[in-house]
Design a protein around this motif. Structure first.
Motif, mmCIF file in Angstrom:
data_model
loop_
_atom_site.group_PDB
_atom_site.id
_atom_site.type_symbol
_atom_site.label_atom_id
_atom_site.label_comp_id
_atom_site.label_asym_id
_atom_site.label_seq_id
_atom_site.Cartn_x
_atom_site.Cartn_y
_atom_site.Cartn_z
ATOM 1 N N CYS A 240 50.591 -8.847 -19.623
ATOM 2 C CA CYS A 240 50.835 -8.816 -21.369
ATOM 3 C C CYS A 240 52.164 -8.086 -21.523
ATOM 4 O O CYS A 240 52.264 -7.305 -20.975
ATOM 5 C CB CYS A 240 49.449 -8.247 -21.700
ATOM 6 S SG CYS A 240 49.204 -7.941 -23.329
ATOM 7 N N ALA A 241 52.655 -8.665 -22.693
ATOM 8 C CA ALA A 241 53.751 -7.897 -23.122
ATOM 9 C C ALA A 241 54.853 -7.441 -22.099
ATOM 10 O O ALA A 241 55.453 -6.272 -22.374
ATOM 11 C CB ALA A 241 53.284 -6.583 -23.961
ATOM 12 N N GLY A 242 55.132 -8.314 -21.396
ATOM 13 C CA GLY A 242 56.223 -7.914 -20.289
ATOM 14 C C GLY A 242 55.778 -7.108 -19.385
ATOM 15 O O GLY A 242 56.483 -6.980 -18.220
ATOM 16 N N HIS A 243 54.378 -6.845 -19.107
ATOM 17 C CA HIS A 243 53.815 -5.952 -17.749
ATOM 18 C C HIS A 243 52.930 -6.902 -17.181
ATOM 19 O O HIS A 243 52.305 -7.568 -17.527
ATOM 20 C CB HIS A 243 53.171 -5.030 -18.391
ATOM 21 C CG HIS A 243 54.083 -3.733 -19.087
ATOM 22 N ND1 HIS A 243 54.625 -2.633 -18.699
ATOM 23 C CD2 HIS A 243 54.747 -3.717 -20.283
ATOM 24 C CE1 HIS A 243 55.366 -2.146 -19.413
ATOM 25 N NE2 HIS A 243 55.268 -2.614 -20.455
ATOM 26 N N ASP B 163 63.893 -4.477 -33.424
ATOM 27 C CA ASP B 163 63.865 -3.504 -32.427
ATOM 28 C C ASP B 163 62.576 -2.858 -32.136
ATOM 29 O O ASP B 163 62.515 -2.250 -31.241
ATOM 30 C CB ASP B 163 64.922 -2.463 -32.875
ATOM 31 C CG ASP B 163 66.250 -2.993 -32.640
ATOM 32 O OD1 ASP B 163 66.677 -4.102 -31.985
ATOM 33 O OD2 ASP B 163 67.260 -2.309 -33.491
ATOM 34 N N ALA B 164 61.587 -3.007 -33.118
ATOM 35 C CA ALA B 164 60.279 -2.374 -33.221
ATOM 36 C C ALA B 164 59.088 -3.388 -32.692
ATOM 37 O O ALA B 164 58.042 -3.057 -32.722
ATOM 38 C CB ALA B 164 59.838 -1.385 -34.214
ATOM 39 N N ALA B 165 59.596 -4.725 -32.601
ATOM 40 C CA ALA B 165 58.619 -5.815 -32.397
ATOM 41 C C ALA B 165 57.677 -5.617 -31.163
ATOM 42 O O ALA B 165 56.599 -6.113 -31.007
ATOM 43 C CB ALA B 165 59.412 -7.171 -32.374
ATOM 44 N N GLY C 238 50.052 -9.764 -29.442
ATOM 45 C CA GLY C 238 50.383 -11.232 -29.791
ATOM 46 C C GLY C 238 51.138 -11.397 -31.240
ATOM 47 O O GLY C 238 51.624 -12.300 -31.588
ATOM 48 N N GLY C 239 51.386 -10.014 -31.835
ATOM 49 C CA GLY C 239 52.218 -10.293 -33.089
ATOM 50 C C GLY C 239 51.611 -9.218 -34.324
ATOM 51 O O GLY C 239 50.577 -8.455 -33.945
ATOM 52 N N SER D 70 43.299 -5.684 -35.657
ATOM 53 C CA SER D 70 42.782 -4.975 -34.536
ATOM 54 C C SER D 70 41.944 -3.712 -34.823
ATOM 55 O O SER D 70 40.917 -3.335 -34.151
ATOM 56 C CB SER D 70 43.636 -4.799 -33.435
ATOM 57 O OG SER D 70 44.646 -3.742 -33.697
ATOM 58 N N GLY D 71 42.372 -2.942 -35.863
ATOM 59 C CA GLY D 71 41.613 -1.680 -36.223
ATOM 60 C C GLY D 71 42.050 -0.459 -35.172
ATOM 61 O O GLY D 71 41.614 0.389 -35.346
#
Length: 260
Positions: free
Chosen positions: A52-55, A137-139, A146-147, A154-155
């Motif tokens: 997930c997210a590059g990890h 840069d903060a994405a 997922g965006g 998500s809260g």
């Protein structure tokens, strides 16, 4: 490796740490939020990677893996037992160890008063465009969900808002059953105003209200991140090493190669 459906992950959740602080909450996060699952084979796999997210968390038997099968993990941060190092070293043109630190929030200090005109509050689905406006840069801050729309809905994010702009964000990056590993980003022109600290403290209290404890993960050498964690009441829990992978190696080479 072949990609499996995320819905198959519960069958293998015992392969991964549970109820632990830090990036090991990734597997639990993928179960309910966002991520991918790979295995060496579909039936009775011997090695599994959840990402997930590059990890990536990599578990199982490394002898079951041909180095060429690890191509989907190129350009990732891989957390795996040391027995995987030879196959990782054969699979990629570089494998760089990165020393990391995991903190757990033990105290809940009083949040500083926000500057005039700034409001710290929960981010909601209506803030999606404002969150996306933080820019490329903060994405990374919403990548684990997922965006921007998914994170906003998500809260699990708090932001500092001023003049219709989102100035800082703290969010749950990996949501586990017991711990929420959090991340924070601040607009470059609004740093050193304690906005990140205010958001982190609000998120930590929110996680506690959900029955979870906030954790914090950063590089050993990121002094600014470590100081922010300390001021937000986080204390060192443990240290670990993960490995940044390069491109897939053009041919198989035995051993771990670390550039100097």
């Amino acid at each position: 490796m072949i990609e499996l459906s995320r819905r198959q992950l519960p069958a293998y959740k015992s392969w991964f740490p549970r109820a632990t602080a830090g990036p090991t909450a990734l597997a639990e996060h993928v179960l309910t939020a966002n991520g991918r699952l790979w295995a060496d084979r579909a039936d009775r796999p011997r090695a599994i990677a959840v990402a997930c997210a590059g990890h990536v968390l990599l578990r199982g038997n490394p002898d079951a893996l041909d180095p060429t099968a690890l191509t989907p993990l190129s350009g990732h941060y891989v957390l795996a037992p040391s027995r995987f190092l030879p196959v990782l070293g054969s699979a990629f043109d570089r494998v760089v160890p990165w020393e990391r630190m995991v903190y757990v929030q033990r105290e809940q200090p009083t949040a500083p008063r926000p500057p005039r005109g700034v409001i710290v509050r929960r981010i909601t689905a209506s803030d999606t465009r404002t969150l996306a406006a933080l820019g490329a840069d903060a994405a990374w801050i919403h990548a684990s969900w997922g965006g921007p729309g998914e994170l906003a809905a998500s809260g699990c994010a708090w932001g500092a808002f001023g003049k219709g702009r989102l100035l800082a964000v703290a969010c749950t990056y990996f949501r586990g059953n017991r711990y929420e590993d959090i991340a924070v980003v601040t607009a470059p022109d609004h740093r050193r105003r304690h906005l990140a600290l205010s958001c982190v403290l609000a998120l930590g209290a929110d996680a506690a209200a959900r029955g979870r404890t906030a954790s914090w993960t950063c590089s050993r050498y990121n002094r600014a991140s470590r100081l922010l964690a300390w001021h937000a009441g986080f204390r060192l829990e443990r240290e670990y090493v993960h490995y940044a992978t390069g491109a897939a190696a053009p041919h198989r080479v035995t051993g771990l190669r670390v550039p100097v």
